[in-house]
Design an enzyme around this catalytic site. Structure first.
Site, mmCIF file in Angstrom:
data_model
loop_
_atom_site.group_PDB
_atom_site.id
_atom_site.type_symbol
_atom_site.label_atom_id
_atom_site.label_comp_id
_atom_site.label_asym_id
_atom_site.label_seq_id
_atom_site.Cartn_x
_atom_site.Cartn_y
_atom_site.Cartn_z
ATOM 1 N N SER A 1 0.943 -1.327 0.056
ATOM 2 C CA SER A 1 -0.060 -0.003 -0.138
ATOM 3 C C SER A 1 0.740 1.380 -0.050
ATOM 4 C CB SER A 1 -0.904 -0.016 1.177
ATOM 5 O OG SER A 1 -0.252 -0.252 2.296
ATOM 6 N N ASP B 1 -3.458 6.043 11.227
ATOM 7 C CA ASP B 1 -3.748 4.578 11.062
ATOM 8 C C ASP B 1 -2.400 3.814 11.565
ATOM 9 O OD1 ASP B 1 -2.132 5.347 8.929
ATOM 10 O OD2 ASP B 1 -3.584 4.145 7.386
ATOM 11 N N HIS C 1 0.347 4.130 7.332
ATOM 12 C CA HIS C 1 0.570 4.744 5.850
ATOM 13 C C HIS C 1 1.406 6.173 5.922
ATOM 14 C CE1 HIS C 1 -2.513 1.870 4.830
ATOM 15 N NE2 HIS C 1 -1.698 1.414 4.102
#
Ligand SMILES: *[C@@H]1O[C@H](CO)[C@@H](O)[C@H](O)[C@H]1NC(C)=O
Ligand SMILES: *[C@@H]1O[C@H](CO)[C@@H](O)[C@H](O)[C@H]1NC(C)=O
Length: 261
Positions: A34, A237, A240
């Site tokens: 990601s 989070d 990220h």
């Protein structure tokens, strides 16, 4: 006799200025999970749509579309590639801008980005023969073919390993798996010296972050560079990179690439 103006016109007709991928397209593979796919501004359920100047579209920055054609690149760069995720800003666009701003390269250089990342994938999902590995090779070959033989594969940019921090076994096997991956990619592309720039983890999905980071540094193959993302700003989070962090990472990756020229 032909005057200088007519001669210039004739030359322009014979050698049209490349408007898209043509001469001097430097092709970069972007692969991993990601944080390569890009979640800058997109960790809240929707993307905030913020595109800093370092990530703006440019006629000199292309991306290989999901349909395997060059198109002008824009955020989110991994749209249609990193599937089933809310996408935001990654390191690809700021990397391309920083490469083009270096003035080390000829002024007609075009950067061609080949996004291949998929969120939440451990390195086992990238071994030779897997869907993601084969997709990456297919896209890379298509990218080079779309350059009409004038493109050059410059590097593989790799930001992956967060998913390998969950199980100790995966963390311990990481160096070997990464070395096998690099050897396989180089052999399958018939580029034994292909430059690989791997990003040192800033975060992880599990608790074995330190082990995977050590494993990354343990990769001892030639032409594998290491750029450390640790310490860059992280979103709420805890996983990220933020948009400013991705801009910074893109610049760091460009610096690492340019140092090899
Ligand atoms: C996430 O959403 C909340 C509530 O809608 C908002 O207050 C917050 O600013 C958002 N954070 C980011 C990073 O966009
Ligand atoms: C990753 O590997 C697992 C186990 O083989 C598989 O079930 C999953 O579909 C793979 N994910 C992707 C995105 O390839």
């Amino acid at each position: 006799m032909m005057g200088p103006a007519a001669m210039l016109l004739l030359l322009l007709l014979l050698f049209p200025v490349a408007s898209a991928a043509g001469s001097r397209t430097l092709v970069f593979i972007l692969a991993g999970q990601s944080n390569m796919g890009g979640r800058g501004g997109a960790t809240n359920g929707t993307w905030d749509g913020v595109v800093p100047p370092q990530c703006a579209p440019s006629p000199r920055i292309l991306r290989l579309s999901p349909a395997l054609r060059w198109e002008e690149a824009r955020e989110p760069l991994h749209a249609g590639i990193d599937l089933h995720n809310v996408l935001g800003v990654g390191p690809g666009m700021p990397f391309a801008h920083a490469v083009l701003h270096s003035h080390v390269l000829p002024p007609d250089t075009v950067v061609g980005l080949v996004p291949c990342a998929q969120g939440a994938t451990p390195i086992a999902n990238w071994s030779r023969g897997t869907e993601l590995y084969e997709r990456m090779l297919t896209r890379t070959r298509a990218a080079l073919a779309e350059c009409g033989g004038q493109g050059k594969l410059a590097a593989l940019l790799w930001y992956q390993g967060e998913a390998d921090t969950i199980r100790r076994e995966d963390a311990e096997l990481y160096t070997g798996r990464m070395e096998t991956f690099v050897r396989d990619v180089r052999r399958d592309l018939a580029m034994p010296d292909l430059l690989v720039i791997q990003v040192g983890l800033a975060t992880g999905q599990g608790k074995f972050i330190k082990l995977v980071r050590e494993a990354q540094k343990g990769v001892k193959l030639p032409n594998v560079k290491y750029v450390d993302a640790k310490g860059l700003p992280i979103a709420n989070d805890y996983t990220h990179l933020t948009t400013p962090a991705q801009v910074q990472l893109g610049k760091m990756l460009a610096k690492s690439y340019l140092a090899t020229l």
